[in-house]
Design an enzyme around this catalytic site. Structure first.
Site, short mmCIF file in Angstrom:
data_model
loop_
_atom_site.label_atom_id
_atom_site.label_comp_id
_atom_site.label_asym_id
_atom_site.label_seq_id
_atom_site.Cartn_x
_atom_site.Cartn_y
_atom_site.Cartn_z
N PHE A 54 6.90 -6.81 -6.18
CA PHE A 54 7.16 -6.59 -4.95
C PHE A 54 5.95 -6.45 -4.06
O PHE A 54 5.04 -5.46 -4.32
CB PHE A 54 8.09 -5.48 -4.54
N MET A 55 5.81 -7.18 -2.95
CA MET A 55 4.61 -7.34 -2.19
C MET A 55 5.00 -6.74 -0.72
O MET A 55 6.15 -7.45 -0.30
CB MET A 55 3.86 -8.33 -2.20
N ASN A 56 4.46 -6.11 0.08
CA ASN A 56 4.53 -6.14 1.53
C ASN A 56 3.16 -6.25 2.08
O ASN A 56 2.54 -7.15 2.12
CB ASN A 56 5.50 -4.76 1.98
N ASP A 57 2.98 -5.08 3.11
CA ASP A 57 1.79 -5.26 4.16
C ASP A 57 0.51 -5.76 3.57
O ASP A 57 -0.17 -5.50 2.45
CB ASP A 57 1.47 -3.91 4.79
N GLN A 74 0.28 -4.21 -0.13
CA GLN A 74 0.92 -3.27 -0.67
C GLN A 74 1.70 -3.99 -1.77
O GLN A 74 2.29 -4.87 -1.60
CB GLN A 74 1.81 -2.64 0.23
N PHE A 115 -0.58 3.91 0.59
CA PHE A 115 -0.03 3.09 1.59
C PHE A 115 -1.14 2.15 2.23
O PHE A 115 -2.17 2.26 1.86
CB PHE A 115 0.77 4.18 2.66
N SER A 116 -0.88 1.80 3.28
CA SER A 116 -1.51 0.64 4.08
C SER A 116 -2.97 1.26 4.53
O SER A 116 -2.78 2.42 4.91
CB SER A 116 -0.76 -0.16 5.05
N ARG A 183 -0.19 7.30 9.82
CA ARG A 183 -0.35 6.22 8.47
C ARG A 183 -1.20 4.99 9.38
O ARG A 183 -1.45 4.80 10.66
CB ARG A 183 0.76 5.89 7.90
N ASP A 184 -1.54 4.07 8.13
CA ASP A 184 -2.09 2.74 8.47
C ASP A 184 -3.40 2.67 9.37
O ASP A 184 -3.30 1.99 10.06
CB ASP A 184 -0.89 1.76 9.17
N GLU A 234 3.68 1.05 13.52
CA GLU A 234 3.19 1.01 12.10
C GLU A 234 1.96 -0.19 12.25
O GLU A 234 1.83 -0.86 13.29
CB GLU A 234 3.96 0.43 11.17
#
Length: 562
Positions: A54-57, A74, A115-116, A183-184, A234
């Site tokens: 699984f991939m996100n940001d 991510q 996290f990002s 975050r981020d 975000e």
């Protein structure tokens, strides 16, 4: 790679062996790239997707002195749902042909995830990590701790080999405000110091911090309660982008919100303005959304590009349904990125300043021209089942648009002659001009949040264009030379292999529609072994320190006071 005519046959031949094809803990710990199979019928061929899992940001994106583009993201390599967050890594020479690299950052322990964040090339060694080089890379990211308490702090890792392997900074965290929703970080260089934008997620605030060395950070200002709020802010970006047709530039602050998009789930909004190294000030009070579709989120701009260039990639999904889409059980992966986008700003009638988004130079993946025709009212059909990638580029240019008594419409549809499914795009010229996308007749995925129709209003001049990239399960559209952008994922039961194009109701006169359709080449086919597996980069990279980064970007040496 032969064209996959039947998704049922493909599921038997390809997808079934890939169920539960996520990486094992042993593979993750090996330090080798995660292998992946890119032959599945839903697998994009010009949009990046992870080898498995699984991939996100998108994270940490930069272009190095040798022209290599680095994409981190991510990543959960051991399942097709979010969690177990690592930083995956891929590199490219052209932003389309990606080489999967070993995982760059792994969780610190069983209670902490990565996290990002972003990554910068520390040309002048402000951090002190790189005494003998000018190409050291520093990643700045959120450390998400789940035990003994929920906490989000900011940490550093540094790379002496150009971003391929990283070492954690011994004195992490470098920024801790005692919050579980902080975050981020996205970091830029401004004249003589580093500046960070970071989300106080559920306070609807973007904090701006400054630092001389990436290690010690001082709060400078806040940008609070602007635009659509949703549940939380975000993934902020703060970048300088060029103004079309001039030598001028503006600063763009992009904020992702989730949930809270007008169509539901996640979306990105942006603000144009000025930045003085401490404070961001908007040009106006308008809220502008980056994409009128439902599948563009958490975009990040590349560092290290030419000063007259701004390049971004988005996560092409939506948190409302991303963990249920069928690529997981059928092919062992979930989520793709957008193609790379070149971003500028333009002032247009009535609306004012907007972000302009165009596909980055597509020449590396452009194949044969399949259709090139000038049309008035009429239609055409194209069978593209012999395009092995099952991917197309469509460019439509409408000229001599009258300023009064305008009528008519055009539409282009991608369909399957086997299942009868179709994905439709239509533009309506008369009245209140609009462009619409309908994915409701593609039947491979059913979810209450999987909204089926999207549309955008337009301001038409005498010339207007549509550019579209169709890539198996991703469609991106760019309207009016990038003034409006719509992104959508879709999941057909059978491959869409026929395109029909029609124009009707045009008013008398010289208004014409030029359409060009080009096949796109797979960027994965050449990397596959005999079993159809892409192994990635299994050799150690070479990354010389030759001073070219500083020369290329005109950076002036800066020595901070420690």
């Amino acid at each position: 790679m032969k064209m996959i005519k039947s998704f049922v046959a493909a599921a038997l031949a390809v997808a079934l062996p890939l169920i539960n094809a996520q990486a094992t803990p042993e593979q993750v710990a090996s330090g080798n790239p995660i292998p992946g199979n890119y032959t599945g019928p839903l697998r994009p061929q010009v949009h990046f997707s992870p080898p498995a899992g699984f991939m996100n940001d998108p994270n940490g994106m930069f272009q190095d002195a040798n022209g290599t583009w680095h994409l981190y993201y991510q990543y959960n390599p051991t399942a097709t749902v979010a969690g177990n967050q690592h930083w995956g890594h891929a590199s490219s020479q052209d932003l389309y042909t990606w080489i999967n690299q070993p995982i760059a950052l792994a969780p610190i322990n069983e209670s902490c995830y990565i996290f990002s964040g972003s990554a910068v090339v520390d040309v002048n060694n402000t951090s002190g990590f790189f005494p003998d080089q000018d190409n050291g890379v520093v990643a700045i990211f959120t450390i998400a701790t789940y035990a003994p308490i929920l906490l989000q702090t900011q940490g550093l890792a540094y790379s002496k080999d150009g971003g391929y392997t990283f070492e954690m900074y011994a004195n992490n965290p470098v920024l801790d405000i005692g919050s579980s929703q902080f975050r981020d970080p996205y970091v830029i260089w401004y004249e003589d110091h580093w500046a960070m934008v970071i989300a106080y997620a559920q306070e609807y605030t973007i904090g701006i911090y400054t630092s001389p060395d990436l290690k010690s950070w001082t709060h400078a200002s806040n940008f609070s309660h602007h635009g659509l709020l949703g549940l939380q802010y975000e993934c902020p970006n703060l970048v300088k982008v060029p103004v079309d047709g001039t030598d001028d530039s503006k600063y763009l602050l992009q904020i992702s919100i989730n949930p809270g998009a007008p169509l539901g789930g996640s979306i990105a909004e942006y603000f144009l303005g000025d930045f003085d190294g401490q404070t961001f000030t908007t040009l106006d009070d308008a809220t502008r959304i980056s994409d009128f579709g439902k599948d563009a989120y958490a975009g990040q701009f590349f560092h290290g590009t030419d000063p007259n260039e701004a390049v971004v990639m988005n996560w092409a999904s939506n948190w409302q349904y991303t963990q249920q889409v069928p690529t997981g059980p059928q092919e062992g992966w979930r989520s793709a990125m957008s193609v790379p986008h070149s971003v500028s700003v333009r002032e247009i009638p009535r609306i004012g300043w907007i972000q302009v988004t165009r596909p980055y130079d597509l020449s590396p993946v452009l194949g044969d021209t399949l259709v090139q025709k000038t049309m008035g009212n009429g239609s055409l059909a194209l069978d593209f089942s012999d395009v092995s990638s099952n991917a197309l580029h469509v460019f439509i240019n409408v000229t001599n648009i009258p300023t009064a008594n305008l009528t008519g419409s055009m539409n282009f549809t991608f369909s399957s002659p086997i299942s009868g499914e179709y994905l439709q795009c239509a533009s309506f010229f008369g009245g209140d001009p609009a462009f619409a996308i309908n994915r409701g007749n593609v039947r491979g995925f059913d979810n209450i949040y999987f909204t089926d129709k999207f549309s955008s209003s337009q301001v038409l001049g005498t010339t207007w264009s549509v550019e579209a990239i169709l890539d198996r399960s991703v469609l991106e559209t760019f309207l009016d030379d990038g003034a409006y952008t719509g992104s959508t994922v879709f999941y057909p039961i059978e491959a869409l292999t026929v395109m029909t194009f029609g124009v009707e109701g045009l008013p008398p006169g010289n208004m014409t529609v030029d359409v060009t359709v080009t096949g796109l080449k797979s960027t994965w086919e050449a990397q596959e072994n005999e079993a159809g597996t892409v192994l990635g980069n299994v050799t150690a990279p070479s990354y010389p320190s030759n001073g070219t980064y500083a020369k290329r970007h005109g950076r002036v040496a800066y020595v901070p006071s420690f």
